[in-house]
Design a protein around this motif. Structure first.
Motif, PDB file in Angstrom:
ATOM      1  N   THR A   1      -4.864  74.760 -24.579  1.00  0.00           N
ATOM      2  CA  THR A   1      -5.986  74.375 -23.726  1.00  0.00           C
ATOM      3  C   THR A   1      -7.298  74.998 -24.206  1.00  0.00           C
ATOM      4  O   THR A   1      -7.405  76.224 -24.325  1.00  0.00           O
ATOM      5  CB  THR A   1      -5.719  74.794 -22.268  1.00  0.00           C
ATOM      6  N   ASN A   2      -8.278  74.133 -24.446  1.00  0.00           N
ATOM      7  CA  ASN A   2      -9.593  74.563 -24.913  1.00  0.00           C
ATOM      8  C   ASN A   2     -10.535  74.724 -23.703  1.00  0.00           C
ATOM      9  O   ASN A   2     -11.234  73.789 -23.316  1.00  0.00           O
ATOM     10  CB  ASN A   2     -10.162  73.535 -25.890  1.00  0.00           C
ATOM     11  N   ARG A   3     -10.544  75.908 -23.139  1.00  0.00           N
ATOM     12  CA  ARG A   3     -11.380  76.149 -21.965  1.00  0.00           C
ATOM     13  C   ARG A   3     -12.868  76.125 -22.308  1.00  0.00           C
ATOM     14  O   ARG A   3     -13.691  75.690 -21.504  1.00  0.00           O
ATOM     15  CB  ARG A   3     -11.007  77.490 -21.322  1.00  0.00           C
ATOM     16  N   GLU A   4     -13.207  76.611 -23.475  1.00  0.00           N
ATOM     17  CA  GLU A   4     -14.619  76.608 -23.860  1.00  0.00           C
ATOM     18  C   GLU A   4     -15.148  75.185 -23.978  1.00  0.00           C
ATOM     19  O   GLU A   4     -16.277  74.899 -23.559  1.00  0.00           O
ATOM     20  CB  GLU A   4     -14.812  77.361 -25.179  1.00  0.00           C
ATOM     21  N   GLY A   5     -14.349  74.284 -24.528  1.00  0.00           N
ATOM     22  CA  GLY A   5     -14.767  72.894 -24.613  1.00  0.00           C
ATOM     23  C   GLY A   5     -14.923  72.267 -23.234  1.00  0.00           C
ATOM     24  O   GLY A   5     -15.833  71.466 -22.988  1.00  0.00           O
ATOM     25  N   TYR A   6     -14.034  72.637 -22.339  1.00  0.00           N
ATOM     26  CA  TYR A   6     -14.089  72.128 -20.962  1.00  0.00           C
ATOM     27  C   TYR A   6     -15.371  72.602 -20.281  1.00  0.00           C
ATOM     28  O   TYR A   6     -16.081  71.810 -19.646  1.00  0.00           O
ATOM     29  CB  TYR A   6     -12.864  72.622 -20.201  1.00  0.00           C
ATOM     30  N   VAL A   7     -15.698  73.887 -20.429  1.00  0.00           N
ATOM     31  CA  VAL A   7     -16.911  74.441 -19.827  1.00  0.00           C
ATOM     32  C   VAL A   7     -18.156  73.795 -20.420  1.00  0.00           C
ATOM     33  O   VAL A   7     -19.117  73.480 -19.697  1.00  0.00           O
ATOM     34  CB  VAL A   7     -16.951  75.972 -20.004  1.00  0.00           C
ATOM     35  N   ALA A   8     -18.161  73.573 -21.732  1.00  0.00           N
ATOM     36  CA  ALA A   8     -19.310  72.926 -22.365  1.00  0.00           C
ATOM     37  C   ALA A   8     -19.555  71.542 -21.773  1.00  0.00           C
ATOM     38  O   ALA A   8     -20.696  71.139 -21.540  1.00  0.00           O
ATOM     39  CB  ALA A   8     -19.094  72.834 -23.875  1.00  0.00           C
ATOM     40  N   ALA A   9     -18.477  70.804 -21.498  1.00  0.00           N
ATOM     41  CA  ALA A   9     -18.613  69.474 -20.916  1.00  0.00           C
ATOM     42  C   ALA A   9     -19.131  69.526 -19.483  1.00  0.00           C
ATOM     43  O   ALA A   9     -19.797  68.599 -19.014  1.00  0.00           O
ATOM     44  CB  ALA A   9     -17.276  68.745 -20.961  1.00  0.00           C
ATOM     45  N   LEU A  10     -18.842  70.616 -18.769  1.00  0.00           N
ATOM     46  CA  LEU A  10     -19.328  70.768 -17.394  1.00  0.00           C
ATOM     47  C   LEU A  10     -20.809  71.111 -17.344  1.00  0.00           C
ATOM     48  O   LEU A  10     -21.438  70.967 -16.289  1.00  0.00           O
ATOM     49  CB  LEU A  10     -18.548  71.855 -16.655  1.00  0.00           C
TER      50      LEU A  10
END
Length: 584
Positions: free
Chosen positions: A358-367
């Protein structure tokens, strides 16, 4: 991607009640307060801008954490509360509000007593009494409050329930004859007054009941001022402000200083404005633009809603704007529930592999990036005791594709492993889930996204979803600063799982030993030991891949240059704290 609807409250953190169903600072002392820079003097009025709509100002009908944060500082006091001020750690230390202290429990934690302070008055000058508190709690059992408000009193108090989970007590208007009389007698035993002391008798031991009574359904209500269902926006204040004139739904109203309120009786609030004008119907972008421009009419304004992510970097990147803004963590945490009962997620190694990829940093960037959210390592928010900032599976915030593939190989499944992922579809969510999909597929999965556009939580908690999805997106927020309002509501199968649905245990996790441990932790008297135990239990869930935390939201709240005392309070969900707001 935030949940715009208030979830039902946790009915209990122990067995014996149905659950459906912010945050304290247990980490470093981070300042969430800013004072004004310049002012030209003038009217001592703060304008609070909000999109709204406010559903109600009736304490026993409130469900919005944002509205409760406003009411609790302006006109509604409860037995206990959380202090104001810039120290995030101090914000989470419960204090007496109407009560002289934080309560006195019995040895078995099933009886709690609180003694009211002297000098606390309603806006008509009459004293706030023990019977007023008792009447307020009683209202929560009657219609329409029993179905519209937070039902913590029903969950916690030792009053028999019917087979359908409703209380045998139907509120103070149901009478005392027949079945209604039996319910009334049970309420009289469960909630009793002796002079200025109110005593609550609980169904199960609760070490954090004194935190529960900080919520609106336990607020006092003066019987003679009760308009029941017709009093949706009627405010009868015992706080530092009272509503001047009627509330205009869609426009708002003005709160002026309550001459009957006495500073000596209130250890928490330090009102510094003569009035607070609540301006409803203002879009968050519009509010931020007006306050950023800082023209004269908006120099005394504060935004109660976070600036949208597209504007946040402009605010935090400017020294001038950053000096009159705050960027706290909000209570809401996004996570993934993994279907432990069927499909590939029934295998622990496969669940661990998904978590590791799971890429949490990518998820946060999208938010929206670091001002809009932070990567989460637990569904227990950062400022909630019980939270531990530990990467249990050692995957890193970007994920580890090689480690995920290795775990999948150990699971015995053939790569790529197909997983079906349900999520609530919005333009932002679609981008965020695409970022996760890329990381998962690099880790050996084949991902089938299942966007759901309507009635999301009703859809994913249905019995059919168990056969349709392997991974289910969700979010959650603590109702008071304790993991007891997070882990049991989400993972105690006794409180959730039925033949017709999953409740909020969306992955249908069920473990009798975990359930029993939750009951043991809830009955611990020592707060530090209790929250440490919640943290240990949470680590076990993460190690087993029961769920995957994604991100905790943040807000950027702004104020005009003449506003003083701007603060956000993470113990109140991260919302703006008006306990000390004023103008210079």
């Amino acid at each position: 991607m935030t949940d715009s609807t208030r979830r039902l409250p946790a009915l209990a953190a122990v067995a014996g009640a149905l659950v459906a169903p912010v945050v304290v600072a247990g980490c470093s002392a981070v300042s969430f307060e800013r004072t004004a820079s310049t002012t030209d003097g003038g009217d001592s009025t703060v304008t609070a801008m909000s999109l709204g709509p406010v559903a109600t100002w009736d304490p026993q009908r409130m469900t919005s954490t944002k509205d409760m944060a406003f009411a609790g500082r302006v006109f509604m006091r409860t037995l206990t509360t959380f202090p104001a001020g810039p120290d995030a750690a101090a914000q989470g230390r419960l204090v007496g509000d109407l009560a002289t202290d934080t309560g006195r429990p019995s040895k078995d934690l099933k009886t709690w007593s609180f003694t009211l302070r002297d000098g606390v008055s309603w806006q008509d000058g009459s004293a706030v009494t023990c019977e007023d508190v008792r009447y307020g709690v009683a209202r929560s059992f009657g219609d329409p409050f029993a179905t519209e408000g937070l039902n913590y009193p029903l969950a916690a108090l030792d009053i028999p329930k019917k087979a359908d989970g409703t209380s045998t007590y139907r509120g103070p208007w149901a009478g005392t004859s027949g079945a209604a009389g039996a319910g009334a007698k049970a309420f009289d035993t469960a909630v009793s007054c002796k002079d200025r002391t109110i005593t609550f008798r609980l169904t199960e031991p609760r070490g954090d009941f004194n935190q529960m009574v900080s919520l609106a359904p336990f607020a006092p209500f003066k019987k003679s001022a009760d308009k029941r269902g017709d009093g949706t926006y009627t405010v009868f204040s015992n706080g530092p402000y009272l509503l001047k004139g009627p509330w205009d739904q869609g426009t708002g109203g003005t709160f002026e200083r309550n001459p009957r309120w006495q500073q000596a009786s209130d250890p928490v609030r330090r009102p510094a404005a003569e009035r607070i004008r609540y301006q409803e119907g203002v879009e968050s972008q519009t509010a931020a633009q007006r306050i950023m421009a800082d023209e004269k009419d908006n120099q005394r304004a504060v935004a109660l809603d976070s600036a949208p992510p597209a504007m946040q970097h402009s605010i935090t990147g400017s020294d001038t704007l950053r000096a009159r803004s705050v960027n706290p963590h909000l209570g809401l945490v996004d996570y993934l529930a993994l279907n432990v009962g069927s499909g590939p997620m029934a295998k622990e190694k496969a669940r661990q592999a998904l978590a590791v990829a799971t890429n949490r940093e990518g998820y946060v960037a999208a938010l929206g990036g670091s001002t809009a959210a932070s990567p989460a390592l637990s569904v227990v928010g950062r400022s909630v005791p019980g939270h531990e900032e530990v990467d249990v599976l050692r995957s890193g915030l970007r994920g580890d594709a090689a480690a995920a593939r290795s775990l999948l190989a150990e699971s015995g499944l053939t790569l790529p492993v197909t997983v079906r992922v349900a999520y609530r579809s919005t333009p932002t969510a679609d981008k965020a889930m695409a970022a996760l999909k890329n990381g998962w597929e690099a880790g050996g999965f084949q991902v089938l996204l299942q966007p759901v556009e309507k009635d999301y939580f009703a859809a994913v908690s249905s019995a059919e979803r168990t056969r349709q999805s392997d991974v289910i997106w969700a979010n959650w927020a603590a109702d008071w600063p304790s993991a007891s309002t997070v882990l049991p509501p989400l993972f105690d199968s006794r409180l959730n799982l039925t033949s017709s649905g999953s409740g909020r245990d969306l992955g249908r996790f069920s473990d009798a030993r975990v359930n029993a441990r939750m009951s043991e932790i809830s009955a611990m008297a020592d707060p530090a030991a209790r929250e440490k135990a919640w943290g240990e239990l949470d680590r076990g869930l993460l190690q087993r891949g029961v769920y995957v935390p994604l991100a905790q939201y943040r807000g950027v709240f702004t104020a005009g240059s003449a506003v003083t005392g701007l603060a956000a309070n993470e113990a109140l969900g991260g919302w703006v704290d008006l306990a000390r707001v004023g103008v210079r």
